[in-house]
Design an enzyme around this catalytic site. Structure first.
Site, PDB file in Angstrom:
ATOM      1  N   CYS A  46       5.604 -23.620 -10.330  1.00 22.57           N
ATOM      2  CA  CYS A  46       5.551 -22.188 -10.622  1.00 22.57           C
ATOM      3  C   CYS A  46       4.135 -21.635 -10.479  1.00 22.57           C
ATOM      4  O   CYS A  46       3.908 -20.634  -9.807  1.00 22.57           O
ATOM      5  CB  CYS A  46       6.085 -21.911 -12.022  1.00 22.57           C
ATOM      6  SG  CYS A  46       6.018 -20.167 -12.434  1.00 22.57           S
ATOM      7  N   CYS A  51       6.278 -19.417  -8.059  1.00 22.34           N
ATOM      8  CA  CYS A  51       6.432 -18.051  -8.589  1.00 22.34           C
ATOM      9  C   CYS A  51       5.141 -17.231  -8.596  1.00 22.34           C
ATOM     10  O   CYS A  51       5.139 -16.074  -8.158  1.00 22.34           O
ATOM     11  CB  CYS A  51       6.925 -18.095 -10.037  1.00 22.34           C
ATOM     12  SG  CYS A  51       7.980 -19.465 -10.451  1.00 22.34           S
ATOM     13  N   LYS A  54       3.332 -16.676  -5.093  1.00 26.78           N
ATOM     14  CA  LYS A  54       4.284 -15.852  -4.314  1.00 26.78           C
ATOM     15  C   LYS A  54       4.268 -14.406  -4.785  1.00 26.78           C
ATOM     16  O   LYS A  54       4.160 -13.485  -3.989  1.00 26.78           O
ATOM     17  CB  LYS A  54       5.685 -16.468  -4.451  1.00 26.78           C
ATOM     18  CG  LYS A  54       6.846 -15.744  -3.819  1.00 26.78           C
ATOM     19  CD  LYS A  54       7.471 -14.644  -4.644  1.00 26.78           C
ATOM     20  CE  LYS A  54       7.815 -14.947  -6.062  1.00 26.78           C
ATOM     21  NZ  LYS A  54       9.014 -15.750  -6.259  1.00 26.78           N
ATOM     22  N   TYR A 181      16.559 -17.343  -1.948  1.00 22.63           N
ATOM     23  CA  TYR A 181      15.421 -16.727  -2.642  1.00 22.63           C
ATOM     24  C   TYR A 181      14.145 -16.794  -1.795  1.00 22.63           C
ATOM     25  O   TYR A 181      13.490 -15.790  -1.551  1.00 22.63           O
ATOM     26  CB  TYR A 181      15.106 -17.500  -3.930  1.00 22.63           C
ATOM     27  CG  TYR A 181      16.022 -17.284  -5.104  1.00 22.63           C
ATOM     28  CD1 TYR A 181      15.649 -16.445  -6.143  1.00 22.63           C
ATOM     29  CD2 TYR A 181      17.224 -17.956  -5.210  1.00 22.63           C
ATOM     30  CE1 TYR A 181      16.454 -16.274  -7.263  1.00 22.63           C
ATOM     31  CE2 TYR A 181      18.037 -17.795  -6.329  1.00 22.63           C
ATOM     32  CZ  TYR A 181      17.655 -16.951  -7.345  1.00 22.63           C
ATOM     33  OH  TYR A 181      18.448 -16.787  -8.451  1.00 22.63           O
ATOM     34  N   GLU A 185      12.084 -13.758   0.151  1.00 23.18           N
ATOM     35  CA  GLU A 185      10.806 -13.335  -0.439  1.00 23.18           C
ATOM     36  C   GLU A 185       9.686 -13.412   0.600  1.00 23.18           C
ATOM     37  O   GLU A 185       8.874 -12.489   0.738  1.00 23.18           O
ATOM     38  CB  GLU A 185      10.486 -14.204  -1.663  1.00 23.18           C
ATOM     39  CG  GLU A 185      11.449 -13.910  -2.808  1.00 23.18           C
ATOM     40  CD  GLU A 185      11.231 -14.719  -4.071  1.00 23.18           C
ATOM     41  OE1 GLU A 185      11.734 -14.306  -5.123  1.00 23.18           O
ATOM     42  OE2 GLU A 185      10.569 -15.781  -4.014  1.00 23.18           O
ATOM     43  N   HIS A 438      15.237   9.867 -18.619  1.00 24.10           N
ATOM     44  CA  HIS A 438      15.295  10.724 -17.434  1.00 24.10           C
ATOM     45  C   HIS A 438      13.906  11.225 -17.059  1.00 24.10           C
ATOM     46  O   HIS A 438      13.145  11.596 -17.948  1.00 24.10           O
ATOM     47  CB  HIS A 438      16.230  11.908 -17.731  1.00 24.10           C
ATOM     48  CG  HIS A 438      16.480  12.753 -16.530  1.00 24.10           C
ATOM     49  ND1 HIS A 438      17.255  12.331 -15.475  1.00 24.10           N
ATOM     50  CD2 HIS A 438      16.021  13.995 -16.202  1.00 24.10           C
ATOM     51  CE1 HIS A 438      17.281  13.288 -14.551  1.00 24.10           C
ATOM     52  NE2 HIS A 438      16.539  14.293 -14.968  1.00 24.10           N
ATOM     53  N   GLU A 443      18.435   4.784 -15.480  1.00 29.00           N
ATOM     54  CA  GLU A 443      19.413   5.538 -16.281  1.00 29.00           C
ATOM     55  C   GLU A 443      20.804   5.504 -15.643  1.00 29.00           C
ATOM     56  O   GLU A 443      21.812   5.707 -16.315  1.00 29.00           O
ATOM     57  CB  GLU A 443      18.958   6.991 -16.496  1.00 29.00           C
ATOM     58  CG  GLU A 443      18.953   7.840 -15.251  1.00 29.00           C
ATOM     59  CD  GLU A 443      18.501   9.286 -15.520  1.00 29.00           C
ATOM     60  OE1 GLU A 443      18.983   9.894 -16.489  1.00 29.00           O
ATOM     61  OE2 GLU A 443      17.666   9.798 -14.755  1.00 29.00           O
TER      62      GLU A 443
HETATM   63  P1  NDP Z   1      18.386 -21.405  -1.912  1.00 30.06           P
HETATM   64  O1  NDP Z   1      19.363 -22.395  -2.367  1.00 30.06           O
HETATM   65  O2  NDP Z   1      18.262 -20.097  -2.612  1.00 30.06           O
HETATM   66  O3  NDP Z   1      18.639 -21.071  -0.381  1.00 30.06           O
HETATM   67  C1  NDP Z   1      18.697 -22.095   0.578  1.00 30.06           C
HETATM   68  C2  NDP Z   1      19.039 -21.499   1.925  1.00 30.06           C
HETATM   69  O4  NDP Z   1      18.932 -22.527   2.900  1.00 30.06           O
HETATM   70  C3  NDP Z   1      20.469 -20.986   1.988  1.00 30.06           C
HETATM   71  O5  NDP Z   1      20.496 -19.854   2.813  1.00 30.06           O
HETATM   72  C4  NDP Z   1      21.220 -22.157   2.618  1.00 30.06           C
HETATM   73  O6  NDP Z   1      22.331 -21.786   3.356  1.00 30.06           O
HETATM   74  C5  NDP Z   1      20.176 -22.687   3.567  1.00 30.06           C
HETATM   75  N1  NDP Z   1      20.360 -24.107   3.890  1.00 30.06           N
HETATM   76  C6  NDP Z   1      20.410 -25.163   3.045  1.00 30.06           C
HETATM   77  N2  NDP Z   1      20.554 -26.311   3.708  1.00 30.06           N
HETATM   78  C7  NDP Z   1      20.619 -25.984   5.022  1.00 30.06           C
HETATM   79  C8  NDP Z   1      20.782 -26.724   6.215  1.00 30.06           C
HETATM   80  N3  NDP Z   1      20.911 -28.051   6.188  1.00 30.06           N
HETATM   81  N4  NDP Z   1      20.804 -26.075   7.391  1.00 30.06           N
HETATM   82  C9  NDP Z   1      20.689 -24.727   7.423  1.00 30.06           C
HETATM   83  N5  NDP Z   1      20.508 -23.950   6.325  1.00 30.06           N
HETATM   84  C10 NDP Z   1      20.489 -24.581   5.137  1.00 30.06           C
HETATM   85  O7  NDP Z   1      16.988 -22.186  -1.872  1.00 30.06           O
HETATM   86  P2  NDP Z   1      15.488 -21.710  -1.739  1.00 30.06           P
HETATM   87  O8  NDP Z   1      14.820 -22.760  -0.949  1.00 30.06           O
HETATM   88  O9  NDP Z   1      15.396 -20.303  -1.275  1.00 30.06           O
HETATM   89  O10 NDP Z   1      14.986 -21.759  -3.247  1.00 30.06           O
HETATM   90  C11 NDP Z   1      15.183 -22.934  -4.024  1.00 30.06           C
HETATM   91  C12 NDP Z   1      15.418 -22.591  -5.469  1.00 30.06           C
HETATM   92  O11 NDP Z   1      14.205 -22.208  -6.057  1.00 30.06           O
HETATM   93  C13 NDP Z   1      16.360 -21.416  -5.713  1.00 30.06           C
HETATM   94  O12 NDP Z   1      17.699 -21.765  -5.708  1.00 30.06           O
HETATM   95  C14 NDP Z   1      15.907 -20.938  -7.047  1.00 30.06           C
HETATM   96  O13 NDP Z   1      16.560 -21.704  -8.031  1.00 30.06           O
HETATM   97  C15 NDP Z   1      14.438 -21.236  -7.046  1.00 30.06           C
HETATM   98  N6  NDP Z   1      13.632 -20.032  -6.741  1.00 30.06           N
HETATM   99  C16 NDP Z   1      13.694 -18.963  -7.558  1.00 30.06           C
HETATM  100  C17 NDP Z   1      12.953 -17.839  -7.294  1.00 30.06           C
HETATM  101  C18 NDP Z   1      13.051 -16.673  -8.191  1.00 30.06           C
HETATM  102  O14 NDP Z   1      13.558 -16.784  -9.304  1.00 30.06           O
HETATM  103  N7  NDP Z   1      12.578 -15.488  -7.766  1.00 30.06           N
HETATM  104  C19 NDP Z   1      12.075 -17.759  -6.145  1.00 30.06           C
HETATM  105  C20 NDP Z   1      12.102 -18.931  -5.326  1.00 30.06           C
HETATM  106  C21 NDP Z   1      12.846 -20.018  -5.629  1.00 30.06           C
HETATM  107  P3  NDP Z   1      23.814 -21.760   2.709  1.00 30.06           P
HETATM  108  O15 NDP Z   1      23.832 -20.630   1.760  1.00 30.06           O
HETATM  109  O16 NDP Z   1      24.692 -21.598   3.894  1.00 30.06           O
HETATM  110  O17 NDP Z   1      23.980 -23.092   2.021  1.00 30.06           O
END
Ligand code: NDP
Length: 455
Positions: A46, A51, A54, A181, A185, A438, A443
């Site tokens: 983080c 976090c 970022k 996510y 971002e 407001h 709201e």
């Molecule tokens: P996510 O799980 O959010 O997204 C992963 C993405 O990668 C999805 O679009 C998924 O597609 C795709 N994907 C996974 N495996 C493959 C593959 N083999 N080939 C092609 N595409 C693939 O993960 P992130 O990496 O974005 O973030 C990880 C975690 O970190 C989040 O789940 C969250 O818990 C945490 N996080 C939280 C944040 C916040 O609170 N603001 C910010 C950043 C991270 P599909 O949907 O089709 O599986």
């Protein structure tokens, strides 16, 4: 007869991230003798590579649209240009300051920081840099790490969020794989600062797991901001071509880019920790299986945070770590509810939600939907056509609000307050009885009166 201490420590925590540091310092505060082991920089994902850096880049990038919008309010800003290296240096200085705070938090709590890689060498033993330390309990809080799809050239040529935060130069052209996510971002950051951004994902919509109306709304919002979306697109290979990368898609076409970023999920960082030998059970994703007390299959070994793959968010790891310390060292009996946890995606525009998506809600409930799409007041003068979206999902039988979703400026800040109401079990009547502030966008959440007509 006085009892000799059997162990070097009451508690050894592996991983000085959000969950580990909270657990370590609370346990020490309860009188436990604590060591925290860290192989990188205290602060963890983080603070060091997630976090916080970022969000600093999101702030930095947001000024671009602020300046565009300012013109409609009479500002004339000429010659503005952005210095990426300056932003990265400022961000690095802030991260170093926070790392220092994490070090002092541990020191002031009386916990030892053991710098090096910790490996579990017994149910009560952790070895760091060749020295074995014993402990009554071990807490694993090592977090997760970006995982890359097994595609030729991916390991050699892809960057992940780790490197994206430290690029020496901002790429003029970037391809980001994934639509979760992290992908959205960073797409927002690079796009706002002037890069040509291509987001490539295998599904038909981004943000799997989010409410479908939010996902659909984001497609329009991202495209309107100039981000190129490539749904239902798989990557076949990545190769170097001079100082650029050639990305070849499964359909056969290709694209030359300055930078390829994989944002394809994160995996628990359990490899090489000695868990199998110690008998700690993991699931098929390598996450440590724990019970509601964060205790693993080995009674002296506990785990909190992303390494357990429950809800992978910093505040959840902190809550789990704190509860662990209170339970084991202050005789409390606290468990953490993983239900109705609000979260936000700091994309541009940002998304925030709490509770169920419409699809999840419809699985178990008869629901009534209230939603609203509108142009925020500042966009009237700014001329920005972007719309905000708000949605309430209500249980027809009980009137309880099951899910709340928003896309639009300040949605994360707004959702934190809404989350309290939803966690308390607020009904739609409670929302209706609340007088709005407001003029705000927020709201709208207390003034939506007409349910969506089901087609
Ligand atoms: P996510 O799980 O959010 O997204 C992963 C993405 O990668 C999805 O679009 C998924 O597609 C795709 N994907 C996974 N495996 C493959 C593959 N083999 N080939 C092609 N595409 C693939 O993960 P992130 O990496 O974005 O973030 C990880 C975690 O970190 C989040 O789940 C969250 O818990 C945490 N996080 C939280 C944040 C916040 O609170 N603001 C910010 C950043 C991270 P599909 O949907 O089709 O599986």
């Amino acid at each position: 007869m006085g009892q000799e201490k059997k162990f070097d420590y009451d508690l050894i925590v592996i991983g000085a991230g959000s969950g580990g540091v909270r657990a370590g310092r609370i346990a020490a505060g309860h009188g436990a003798k604590v060591a925290v082991v860290e192989e990188s920089r205290p602060g963890g994902t983080c603070v060091i590579r997630g976090c916080v850096p970022k969000k600093l880049l999101v702030y930095g990038a947001s000024f671009a649209s602020e300046m565009e919008d300012a013109a409609g309010f009479g500002w004339q800003i000429e010659g503005a240009h952005h210095d990426w290296a300056q932003l990265i240096a400022a961000k690095d200085a802030e991260i170093s300051r926070l790392e220092g705070i994490y070090r002092s938090l541990l020191k002031n709590a009386g916990a030892d920081l053991l710098e090096g890689r910790g490996v579990i060498t017994g149910a009560h033993e952790v070895t760091v840099n060749g020295t074995a330390y014993s402990a009554e309990r071990i807490l694993i809080a090592v977090g997760g790490w970006p995982s890359l799809p097994p595609v030729p050239g991916m390991a050699e040529h892809a960057i992940t969020s780790n490197e994206a935060l430290d690029l020496p130069r901002r790429p003029d052209h970037i391809v980001i794989q994934g639509a979760g996510y992290i992908a959205l971002e960073f797409a927002g950051i690079f796009n706002a600062l002037g890069s040509e951004v291509h987001v490539v994902y295998r599904g038909d919509l981004p943000l799997r797991g989010f409410d479908d109306d939010v996902r659909q709304h984001m497609v329009t919002a991202l495209q309107d901001r100039g981000i190129h979306l490539h749904p239902e697109t798989e990557i076949a290979s990545i190769a170097a071509e001079g100082d650029k990368k050639r990305v070849t898609f499964a359909a056969g076409d290709d694209m030359l880019t300055d930078c390829f970023m994989a944002a394809t999920g994160r995996a628990p960082k359990t490899n090489g920790l000695g868990l199998e030998a110690a008998g700690v059970k993991m699931n098929d994703k390598g996450a440590i299986i724990v019970d509601e007390w964060s205790q693993s299959s080995v009674p002296s070994i506990y785990a909190v945070g992303d390494v357990t793959d429950r809800v992978n968010l910093t505040p959840v790891a902190i809550a789990e770590g704190h509860a662990f310390a209170d339970n084991c060292y202050a005789g409390m009996s606290r468990t953490i509810s993983h239900d109705k946890i609000a979260s936000a995606v700091f994309s541009m525009p940002p998304i925030a939600s709490v509770g169920l998506s419409e699809a999840e809600a419809r699985d178990k409930h008869d629901v009534v939907i209230y939603d609203s799409r509108f142009r925020a007041m500042r966009n009237t003068l700014s001329g920005r056509s972007e719309q905000s979206y708000m949605k309430l999902i209500v249980d027809k039988a009980s009137d309880v609000v099951l899910g709340v979703h928003m896309v639009g400026p300040d949605s994360a800040e707004i959702m934190q307050g809404i989350a309290i109401a939803v966690k308390m079990g607020a009904t739609k009547a409670d929302f209706d009885a609340t007088v709005g502030i407001h003029p705000t966008a927020a709201e709208e959440f207390v003034t939506m009166r007409t349910a969506r007509q089901e087609s």
